[in-house]
Enzyme design. Structure first.
Site, mmCIF file in Angstrom:
data_model
loop_
_atom_site.group_PDB
_atom_site.id
_atom_site.type_symbol
_atom_site.label_atom_id
_atom_site.label_comp_id
_atom_site.label_asym_id
_atom_site.label_seq_id
_atom_site.Cartn_x
_atom_site.Cartn_y
_atom_site.Cartn_z
ATOM 1 N N GLY A 68 0.779 -1.235 0.000
ATOM 2 C CA GLY A 68 0.000 0.000 0.000
ATOM 3 C C GLY A 68 0.807 1.279 0.000
ATOM 4 O O GLY A 68 0.245 2.355 -0.196
ATOM 5 N N GLU B 115 21.967 3.864 -5.119
ATOM 6 C CA GLU B 115 21.102 2.759 -5.556
ATOM 7 C C GLU B 115 20.550 3.045 -6.950
ATOM 8 O O GLU B 115 20.585 2.189 -7.841
ATOM 9 C CB GLU B 115 19.938 2.568 -4.578
ATOM 10 C CG GLU B 115 18.942 1.522 -5.046
ATOM 11 C CD GLU B 115 17.822 1.254 -4.056
ATOM 12 O OE1 GLU B 115 16.904 0.512 -4.424
ATOM 13 O OE2 GLU B 115 17.857 1.787 -2.933
#
Length: 380
Positions: free
Chosen positions: A131, A245
């Protein structure tokens, strides 16, 4: 027509030769087996550790290679060039281990980093929740302080290495009443602690060898010394590490684009249709000319930013530009290259088809393309 690359030193190229040999010997022949099994054989992690492929940027005092981001980039490039997916050495070494190195106490670093470098300890990072997706400020996992322990409750999803990790960096709210970034902290959780459990292996479109799972925390107790960095500074730490990243994903995308283009050129020059090769159609040559131009543009951008990052000058916005441009360009180019393969482009035995499904996630993980656009737009 290739761009002469000047960003790497001799020691990077020596490392490349080691990486290339290792991947050819230990990984490439087993990709089909690992994709079918849905996980990578743990023994290959120990072999990678012995050959110095894990944590190449960590100082030698902690068992690492003592290198820089150039060594990490070499590993990302060679894995992309050989179509090695689901083998998460880069994520472990260049995305998660730096959290422990930069934020950890001396005791935490001494305890964990040599084991990370040897392959004995496999790392995961648990950010995303059901979610919340890319919205990290919306996380609901809590770490409640009780005396000299934190009690962790919550659920995480889409966790790479989720099934095999020994140590998880968990993003949790240490101030349950707080909202936003100041409520969050990073906590190290060993996966043998009571109350920690792994959910099902998630069935992904591609990267089938990557074990991606749900994780659950039911009153998991960890000592307060497992706090990584300062309490309430978790979001700050994430923002510091996320550019690397994202840039790792961009570096791999650039190499994957070059590799897929080479495979496609070889295929169309060999494949015959309507009495000529597929290469002989002007449409084919024009499409591949476009992709060659795009590939050179991506390579130029990535190498520029690679040089900047090796000097520790890559900003959040620049990493977003690199990830957005490299992954979106790769995605549209792969769609075209699959088309040029015809029916064989839909067969997973062909590298272009494998890349088509394995690389699609590049525009989602590490922050979606939409998140990258938002970051860039803020500085316009």
């Amino acid at each position: 027509m290739h761009i002469a690359r000047s960003v790497f030193r001799d020691d990077h190229e020596q490392f490349r030769a080691t990486v290339k040999r290792f991947l050819e010997r230990e990984c490439a022949p087993r990709m089909a087996e690992w994709n079918a099994a849905g996980r990578v054989d743990r023994a290959v992690w120990h072999k990678a550790g012995r050959e110095g492929l894990l944590c190449p940027m960590l100082p030698t005092a902690y068992g690492g290679g003592g290198g820089d981001f150039g060594h990490a980039a070499v590993l990302a490039e060679e894995m992309a060039a050989q179509g090695i997916t689901g083998v998460t050495f880069g994520m472990h070494s260049d995305i998660i281990a730096p959290y422990i190195y930069r934020l950890g106490t001396e005791a935490q670093k001494t305890k964990w980093l040599p084991r990370c470098a040897s392959g004995e300890t496999m790392l995961a990072i648990a950010m995303t929740e059901p979610g919340t997706g890319s919205d990290l400020k919306g996380i609901r996992t809590t770490a409640r302080r009780e005396g000299d322990e934190y009690v962790i409750n919550g659920a995480k999803t889409f966790i790479s290495n989720g099934l095999q990790a020994d140590l998880v960096v968990v993003v949790a709210k240490t101030d349950p009443q707080g909202t936003g970034s100041k409520a969050m902290s990073l906590i190290l959780v060993e996966t043998d602690r009571p109350g920690f459990r792994r959910g099902r292996k998630l069935d992904k479109v591609g990267q089938h060898a990557a074990d991606t799972a749900e994780l659950f925390f039911d009153d998991v107790r960890v000592p307060v010394e497992n706090l990584l960095g300062e309490e309430g500074k978790g979001m700050y730490a994430l923002m510091h590490e996320l550019p690397q990243e994202r840039f790792c994903i961009a570096v791999a995308a650039a190499a994957a684009l070059e590799t897929a283009l080479a495979h496609t050129i070889a295929y169309v020059k060999d494949r015959r249709a309507f009495g000529q090769t597929v290469w002989d159609f002007q449409n084919t040559r024009f499409k591949l000319a476009d992709i060659k131009a795009q590939s050179l543009a991506v390579r130029t951008l990535i190498d520029h930013y690679l040089g900047e990052h090796m000097r520790r000058r890559l900003s959040l916005e620049e990493a977003a530009v690199a990830k957005l441009f490299a992954t979106e360009t790769l995605g549209s180019a792969l769609d075209t290259m699959v088309q040029l393969h015809g029916g064989y482009g839909y067969m997973l035995e062909y590298p272009v088809a494998r890349a088509f499904v394995d690389m699609r996630v590049n525009r989602i993980y590490g922050g979606t393309s939409e998140v990258q656009r938002d970051l860039i737009a803020r500085k316009l």
